[in-house]
Write an enzyme that holds these catalytic residues in place. Structure first.
Site, PDB file in Angstrom:
ATOM      1  N   GLY A  34      74.197  43.350  28.717  1.00 36.92           N
ATOM      2  CA  GLY A  34      72.981  42.562  28.535  1.00 36.92           C
ATOM      3  C   GLY A  34      73.234  41.156  28.027  1.00 36.92           C
ATOM      4  O   GLY A  34      72.336  40.307  28.066  1.00 36.92           O
ATOM      5  N   ARG A  92      55.483  27.168  15.716  1.00 39.42           N
ATOM      6  CA  ARG A  92      54.324  27.547  14.882  1.00 39.42           C
ATOM      7  C   ARG A  92      54.759  28.254  13.601  1.00 39.42           C
ATOM      8  O   ARG A  92      53.971  28.431  12.696  1.00 39.42           O
ATOM      9  CB  ARG A  92      53.348  28.407  15.704  1.00 39.42           C
ATOM     10  CG  ARG A  92      52.622  27.572  16.764  1.00 39.42           C
ATOM     11  CD  ARG A  92      51.679  28.389  17.606  1.00 39.42           C
ATOM     12  NE  ARG A  92      52.402  29.327  18.456  1.00 39.42           N
ATOM     13  CZ  ARG A  92      51.830  30.263  19.193  1.00 39.42           C
ATOM     14  NH1 ARG A  92      50.526  30.401  19.176  1.00 39.42           N
ATOM     15  NH2 ARG A  92      52.550  31.057  19.948  1.00 39.42           N
ATOM     16  N   HIS A 125      54.212  21.767  18.452  1.00 40.80           N
ATOM     17  CA  HIS A 125      52.970  22.241  17.833  1.00 40.80           C
ATOM     18  C   HIS A 125      52.650  21.472  16.557  1.00 40.80           C
ATOM     19  O   HIS A 125      51.517  21.069  16.344  1.00 40.80           O
ATOM     20  CB  HIS A 125      53.051  23.739  17.557  1.00 40.80           C
ATOM     21  CG  HIS A 125      51.791  24.256  16.943  1.00 40.80           C
ATOM     22  ND1 HIS A 125      50.595  24.263  17.624  1.00 40.80           N
ATOM     23  CD2 HIS A 125      51.526  24.724  15.709  1.00 40.80           C
ATOM     24  CE1 HIS A 125      49.640  24.729  16.834  1.00 40.80           C
ATOM     25  NE2 HIS A 125      50.186  25.017  15.666  1.00 40.80           N
ATOM     26  N   LYS A 186      37.767  26.434  13.727  1.00 41.73           N
ATOM     27  CA  LYS A 186      38.386  27.730  14.080  1.00 41.73           C
ATOM     28  C   LYS A 186      38.912  28.425  12.843  1.00 41.73           C
ATOM     29  O   LYS A 186      39.467  27.792  11.945  1.00 41.73           O
ATOM     30  CB  LYS A 186      39.540  27.482  15.058  1.00 41.73           C
ATOM     31  CG  LYS A 186      40.277  28.747  15.457  1.00 41.73           C
ATOM     32  CD  LYS A 186      41.266  28.460  16.554  1.00 41.73           C
ATOM     33  CE  LYS A 186      42.676  28.381  16.029  1.00 41.73           C
ATOM     34  NZ  LYS A 186      43.680  28.179  17.070  1.00 41.73           N
TER      35      LYS A 186
HETATM   36  C1  R5P Z   1      46.648  26.460  17.082  1.00 41.77           C
HETATM   37  O1  R5P Z   1      46.688  25.713  16.120  1.00 41.77           O
HETATM   38  C2  R5P Z   1      47.010  26.020  18.447  1.00 41.77           C
HETATM   39  O2  R5P Z   1      46.578  24.727  18.709  1.00 41.77           O
HETATM   40  C3  R5P Z   1      46.464  26.944  19.497  1.00 41.77           C
HETATM   41  O3  R5P Z   1      45.063  26.899  19.454  1.00 41.77           O
HETATM   42  C4  R5P Z   1      46.894  28.365  19.284  1.00 41.77           C
HETATM   43  O4  R5P Z   1      48.229  28.437  18.928  1.00 41.77           O
HETATM   44  C5  R5P Z   1      46.654  29.158  20.554  1.00 41.77           C
HETATM   45  O5  R5P Z   1      47.063  30.472  20.332  1.00 41.77           O
HETATM   46  P1  R5P Z   1      46.308  31.684  21.003  1.00 41.77           P
HETATM   47  O6  R5P Z   1      46.231  31.408  22.483  1.00 41.77           O
HETATM   48  O7  R5P Z   1      47.145  32.856  20.668  1.00 41.77           O
HETATM   49  O8  R5P Z   1      44.954  31.774  20.374  1.00 41.77           O
END
Ligand code: R5P
Length: 285
Positions: A34, A92, A125, A186
């Site tokens: 692998g 992230r 990000h 959000k």
């Molecule tokens: C968050 O801060 C990012 O901008 C995206 O909104 C997020 O990472 C998207 O992740 P998911 O598609 O898992 O909600």
């Protein structure tokens, strides 16, 4: 010489065209146990002293391949190495959220830094992840290209699903040349991953709305946003992202929420990758 990772072959070819550089035919093999073996061809031309490794890191295997290609191009004769990471995975995980957790983005950046002279990132990000590298980093914004495939829109609104994506929503709006920009509030429950969206100030009834985000990963954020917009009477709803990760059932979630179209760039090569980040990367190179 542009040297592609296996998941960035189209983008690397577009980059070779945009920069008028040669495209190497790298190989990607596996041993029976692998383990991977990514390799670059020897640079026959003594003039070829600069290798540009272009490898998205959307999986752990892709990270290994990237490190191997960095090493391979030195073996092949490159004196200078530039590493283009179209999508930087682990970006992230840019802090230790709980005691004992790693800063994974820093760990990845340090590993990459050992094999390159320079790094190019596309819409990382968190911009601050650039500081984790021990070599010079250029971060490029490829979001403007997302305006190209948009149809003629009626009274358009470019909406970020959270405040962090406002800048790229504005980039797309400016590239499109008309419309307003706004953002949702959000909240994501870190334990369950559930996303809750609170309506923006702008009225969306009978408007065409483009929801713009840096990444669609599980699709929870985008599908929640689309669902709220549907409930609020938006007309056409388009989803645009730089990095179409589209993990697990993201595509189905978006479809079920009522999205009319999803467009992304080729930082992660998917069916919706209808525009290329190559132009923005070429400018940085
Ligand atoms: C968050 O801060 C990012 O901008 C995206 O909104 C997020 O990472 C998207 O992740 P998911 O598609 O898992 O909600």
């Amino acid at each position: 010489m542009i040297v592609p990772g296996s998941s960035s072959q189209q983008l690397a070819a577009a980059l070779a065209d945009a920069t008028d550089h040669e495209l190497a035919t790298a190989t990607y093999d596996r041993f029976p146990d692998g383990e991977r073996l990514a390799a670059a061809p020897a640079f026959a031309d003594a003039e070829t002293d600069h290798a540009v490794v272009v490898a998205t890191t959307d999986s752990d295997e892709a990270w290994v391949e990237l490190l191997q290609l960095q090493d391979a191009v030195r073996e092949a004769g490159a004196e200078r190495v530039t590493t283009v990471i179209p999508y930087m995975g682990y970006a992230r995980q840019d802090r230790s959220f709980k005691p004992g957790q790693p800063v994974s983005a820093r760990a990845m950046a340090r590993a990459v830094s050992t094999g390159t002279d320079k790094v190019v990132l596309v819409n990382p990000h968190e911009p601050a992840v650039a500081d984790f590298y021990d070599v010079p980093v250029t971060s490029v914004d490829a979001a403007a290209a997302l305006a190209d495939p948009l149809p003629d829109l009626t009274n358009p609104l470019f909406l970020a699903p959270d405040e962090g994506a406002v800048d790229i929503a504005e980039t797309v709006r400016n590239a499109y040349g008309a419309g307003d920009t706004d953002y949702f509030e959000k909240h994501r429950d870190r334990d369950t991953g559930t996303v809750e969206i609170t309506t923006a100030d702008a009225s969306v009834a009978d408007r065409d709305v483009v929801v713009v985000d840096d990444i669609v990963a599980t699709g929870s954020t985008m599908s929640e946003a689309v669902g709220v917009l549907r409930a609020d009477g938006a007309d056409r709803i388009l989803a645009a992202c730089v990095h179409p990760m589209l993990a697990a059932n993201a595509v189905t979630k978006l479809r079920a929420a009522g999205v009319d179209r999803l467009v992304g760039t080729d930082t992660i090569e998917r069916g919706c990758s209808v525009v290329s980040a190559a132009g923005a990367i070429a400018d940085a190179l």
